[in-house]
Every structure is written in C-alpha cells, then in structure tokens.
Design an enzyme around this catalytic site. Structure first.
Site, short mmCIF file in Angstrom:
data_model
loop_
_atom_site.label_atom_id
_atom_site.label_comp_id
_atom_site.label_asym_id
_atom_site.label_seq_id
_atom_site.Cartn_x
_atom_site.Cartn_y
_atom_site.Cartn_z
CE LYS A 148 -3.97 1.85 2.70
NZ LYS A 148 -4.76 1.75 3.77
CB SER A 223 -7.60 3.70 3.08
OG SER A 223 -6.87 2.73 3.88
CB SER A 224 -5.96 -1.48 1.68
OG SER A 224 -5.62 -1.31 2.86
CB ILE A 244 -7.55 2.90 11.00
CG1 ILE A 244 -7.43 3.35 12.57
CG2 ILE A 244 -8.21 3.77 10.09
CD1 ILE A 244 -6.96 4.51 12.61
N GLY A 245 -10.51 1.13 10.31
CA GLY A 245 -12.06 1.08 10.18
C GLY A 245 -12.74 0.14 9.26
N GLY A 246 -11.79 -0.50 8.85
CA GLY A 246 -12.09 -1.62 7.65
C GLY A 246 -11.25 -1.60 6.26
CB SER A 247 -8.51 0.70 5.64
OG SER A 247 -8.96 1.83 5.92
#
Length: 584
Positions: A148, A223-224, A244-247
């Site tokens: 990433k 985000s990934s 950090i939240g489902g990334s």
C-alpha cells in the site's frame, strides 16, 4: 472657521484612498499567494505523475526484454498458482524468481492500465532480484509482493494521497518491508489509496481514481483499494494493506479476495505513514491481502519472526502458532445478521445465513450474539475518539491542494465549527438520530481530562464485550461484511455503513473477510424493497449505492479475541473450505 475645518477634515479623502489601496493590495497579495500555492501544488502533482509514468515505462521495457530472451516462460501457469504452490516451486527450482517476477510485473502493468491501481513501480526491485538467492531460506523466497502507498520504502514517497506529503521520500524502509526482504519477498509496486486514508472509496488528486476489477462503475473500496483492485485483478499474489476502520477488509470484500486485520501491534507499524498519527482511541493494523486464506497465514508466519521483533522491540515477540491454525476441533461460533445500525443488503444477509448453515452442517455450534451498546460504541467511543481533535489534524493534511471528489462530501461536516456541529446535532436529533449523533461525535473529545476519560471508557467497553463473549462461551464470531461494492463517490456519503468493520478496530479484535458468494438477480429484486433499520437518508443512499451489483462478490467477516489471530485465520480457512466444497 471654514479654513480650520478644511485643514482638519480635508485629509479624510486621502486616508480613504490609502485605506482602499491597502485593502486592494492585501487582497491582491492573498490572491497571488493562493495562486502561487495552487501552482506549487499543481507542479508537485505533475512531477509525481511523471515519476509514476517513467517507472511504468521502464518496467514495461524490462518485461519486454525478459520475454524476448525467455520465450519459454509459461506466464499463465505462474499466475494461476496459489501462493503456497508458487513458493513450493520456487523453493524446489521448478520456477525461477526471474520468471515469476516478470510474469507478475507484466500482469500488474496490464491490470493497472484497466484499473489505475498502482502509484509507482519500485525499480529497485530489479536490484533485489539480482541478489535474491542470498535469501533462499526465506519463507517468501522469490515472491513478488505489492504494498500500500503509505507503507515506507526507501527513496519513495508515502503520501497517503495528500499533496503536503509529496516530495518527502522515506529515508529508510519500513520494518515490514525490511522483514519481507529478509524473508526473500520482493516488494515491487506501490498501490493507490483515497485522499487522507479516512475513506472506503479510492481516489486522490495525485494518482486519480481506482476502479473495481469486476465492474468499472463500482469502487474498489478503501483505504487499501489499490491493493484490493490489483490482487482482485490478478496482478499480485500477495499484498500488504493497513486497516483502521475496515481499510483491509472492505476492499477485500468489494474485490472478491481475502484480507486480514491482525490485533494492533502484532505486526510493526514503524515506517507506515498516516494523516492522524498520534490518535490512540482506535488502533490501526498492517495486514496481508491475498486470494486465499492459506496465503494470509503464510504471510503472517513469515512476518512474525525474530528479525521483526529485533527491528521493533515494541512488538510482542509472539511467533505464528501453526498448531492453532491447523486445528480441526469443532468451534463454538457467535453470529448476528443485523447489527441494528446499518441493515445489511439482501446479498449480505443471504451470505451470512448460507455460511451459518454450512458451519452447522459441518458440526460447529452457532450461538446468537451481538456486541452490546453498539450505537453508543460507534458514536461516543469510535468516531469521537478517531477524530478526537475535532478533525483538525486530518483537515490540516488536506490543505494546499484540491479535495478529491471521493472525499468532498464526507469532509463538509468535518470543517464546521464545533458549536455549529452541536447546534445541528440538536436540531436533527428528532428527525435523523443517526446523523445527529454522528455530527455531535465529530466535535471530538475536548480537553485532556475528557481524552483520559474517553480512553477509560474504551477500555471499559472492550471488557464489557469480552465478558459477554465469555458468557456465551464463544471461540469466534461470524458477522456480515459490508458489500457489495458501491458506486463511485457513494462511500463519502455513507460512513454510517462501516459499523460492521469499525467496531472491531475499536475493540482491537483480529478480523478477516472471506468471499463466499456473488450477488444474484433475486438479491437485486429484493433490494428494490429495502427500507433499512431507520428509513432515513443514509438507508436510501445505501440502496442506491449497492444497486446494479449482480455478479459482484459478497463476503462474510470472521472475528476472534485479541491476540488470537491464528484462531481467527483458522476460522476463515474453515469458512473458505466449506464454501469451496459446497460449490463443487
């Protein structure tokens, strides 16, 4: 007297002229500075784009040269192998690292042309390839690995999609990149992210928008998201993302691959970039993404080694427990289909029910469970803690350039003054309680005393959930996974739907996703009657976001208690195996 008045007051027009000229000059200076700032930002972006294009062109040239000199390479065979099969053939010499590397580089270039998922080819990977035999004992010997964009690699930017981090190349490799290299892996490309990383879409002003490998009208997630698109498109056999939240889990779900978020600090974060560094209420994790669960486990096994524990002594020196991963004992599994906040889509609910039935048929015990006080946890603990400074740090990282369309709507409320957020939350509470609670939580935590109290509340909540888990005598937990993939730009309007993933970042429970099905025509028909749990604007937007998803992958989420990462992976493998057998 008239002369006196003229003498005293006659200067008034001159002062007016001076003040007017000063104001005009100041305005012109502000505009000039803004123009200059925009020009600088534009030049930085163009420089980054040129750098990316040059790396892609050089990679293309190197692949062509290799193919001309090695016409016997069976690229399609190499790309079809699982990570375990690939590693075995590299170890026994059936395949050469050079053939594998160039096969995946060629496929990556092709996938990137379609999906725009790569930010830069790491040209140093060719130097590493020349010296690869010195790491023949490594568990990932000869395996090309994508990383990433925010993961540090010496000499390359880790921008997080924001302009203020451009032209700040890493002075050294991140710990995970060092360990990957020590284990014989070859980090070969960096992958795209959403601006600021705090989104589950995937676009930024520097590198543009990444598309979903199954449907170009849909997002790859975030985000990934670049990792999800590249692996889902076949351009990488193994990647490293952050969550950090489902990334990790959201793009894995959207792109039809497996992804794993370990317990925070099981893998070192040293050298990974962030736009909210210092925030401690909700912890981030680095973790693997791949086409199957065995690949995730092999990656974790490789990374959890003495070399990582030496490089980062703050990581607990806990090697991978192969015995737990390979266990076959029946499990006691908690489950829930609807968390009471965001009603799952028809395909999400069906995927959960079908997986539950397969697990019961295989001899596992399924027990109804739901995290207590979830709405309180999401708003008062999760969002309020994640953006505890009232969004100031995140917004400061977005200055100096344009805001990407995939983030624009999301940050509008972030920018409001704290008082305005409070007033709006009070006014909206009777009509839209979820939106009102979200606005209030965006005010952050206030004072240092409030922050300490907040940390204590998070700790208390974690133990409350664990106590309920123990009361139900659970080994692991099965729950829905957000999906199917959304239409582009909808994630910014639907932060409400990440409750299924975000709660396990707050709790610091390891969690992973496994694709189990695809959206059917019947799912689409049932979606037409979707109302949601609240029937508010978020539920209506969600229905629009996932419409047109027939054929897209659908996943489930597997969860375990902190530090039981191997048990979580074992549960994921069980789900994967049962689904695979059911499809035969």
């Amino acid at each position: 007297m008239d002369n006196y008045k003229q003498l005293v007051f006659g200067a008034k027009p001159k002062w007016t002229v001076i003040l007017s000229a000063t104001a005009c000059g100041a305005s012109a200076l502000v505009l000039l500075l803004k123009w200059f700032g925009h020009q600088q930002s534009w030049m930085k972006i163009q420089k980054a784009k040129v750098r990316r294009e040059k790396s892609l062109q050089r990679a293309e040239h190197a692949v062509c040269q290799f193919n001309e000199s090695h016409p016997e390479t069976d690229t399609s065979l190499i790309l079809s192998l699982s990570l375990a099969e690939l590693s075995k053939q590299l170890k026994d010499g059936t395949l050469t690292p050079q053939a594998v590397f160039h096969s995946y580089m060629e496929k990556t270039l092709e996938v990137n042309r379609r999906l725009n998922c790569c930010t830069e080819v790491l040209l140093e990977s060719w130097d590493q390839l020349e010296d690869i035999d010195s790491h023949k004992d490594g568990l990932l010997y000869g395996v090309p690995v994508s990383i990433k964009e925010n993961i540090g690699y010496k000499g390359h930017d880790s921008t997080c999609g924001v302009i203020c981090k451009l032209d700040l190349p890493a002075t050294g490799d991140s710990v995970l990149v060092e360990v990957l290299k020590r284990q014989g892996a070859i980090p070969f490309v960096k992958t795209n992210v959403p601006q600021g990383l705090q989104s589950f879409d995937c676009g930024n002003p520097i590198y543009g928008l990444t598309l979903n490998p199954h449907n170009s009208q849909k997002t790859s997630g975030g985000s990934s998201g670049g990792e999800g698109a590249l692996i889902g498109g076949g351009g990488s056999v193994l990647g490293i993302g952050s969550d950090i939240g489902g990334s990790i889990r959201i793009p894995s779900s959207f792109c039809g691959i497996c992804g794993f978020k370990p317990t925070a600090n099981r893998l070192s974060l040293r050298g990974a970039s962030s736009c909210i560094r210092g925030q401690k209420s909700v912890l981030s994790s680095l973790g693997p993404m791949a086409r199957d669960v065995d690949s995730l486990a092999l990656c974790m096994h490789a990374l959890l080694c003495d070399h990582m524990f030496i490089l980062d002594p703050t990581v607990p020196p806990i090697p991978f427990n192969q015995q737990v991963y390979q266990s076959t004992k029946p499990l006691r599994i908690g489950y829930y289909e609807n968390d009471g906040y965001a009603m799952p889509s028809p395909s999400m609910g069906r995927a959960l029910r079908e997986t539950k039935a397969l697990l019961e048929k295989a001899g596992h015990t399924l027990v109804s469970f739901s995290p207590p006080r979830l709405i309180y946890a999401i708003h008062e603990l999760g969002i309020r803690g994640l953006l505890g400074d009232g969004c100031t740090t995140l917004l400061s990282n977005l200055k100096g350039g344009p805001v990407d369309p995939c983030l624009r709507v999301q940050i509008i409320p972030y920018s409001l003054p704290r008082t305005v957020k409070k007033i709006l939350s009070v006014l909206l509470k009777p009509i839209f309680p979820r939106i009102a609670a979200s606005l209030d939580s965006l005010r952050g935590v206030g004072s240092v005393q409030d922050l300490w109290r907040h940390h204590a509340d998070v700790e208390d909540y974690m133990h409350e959930v664990i106590a309920e888990w123990r009361r139900c005598e659970l080994d692991v937990l099965l729950c829905p996974m957000i999906g199917p993939a959304y239409i582009h730009n909808y994630p910014a309007q639907l932060t409400s739907t990440i409750t299924y993933t975000f709660i396990y970042n707050l709790l610091n429970f390891p969690a992973g996703v496994v694709p189990v099905s695809t959206v059917t025509a019947e799912d689409e028909e049932e979606l037409r009657h979707y109302k949601g749990n609240y029937g508010d604007i978020w539920d209506k937007l969600y229905k629009k976001a996932v419409t047109g998803g027939e054929g897209l992958p659908v996943a489930v989420q597997c969860v375990a208690l902190p530090w039981q990462d191997e048990l979580c992976l074992r549960f994921m493998r069980e789900v994967e195996m049962l689904v695979r057998e059911d499809k035969k």
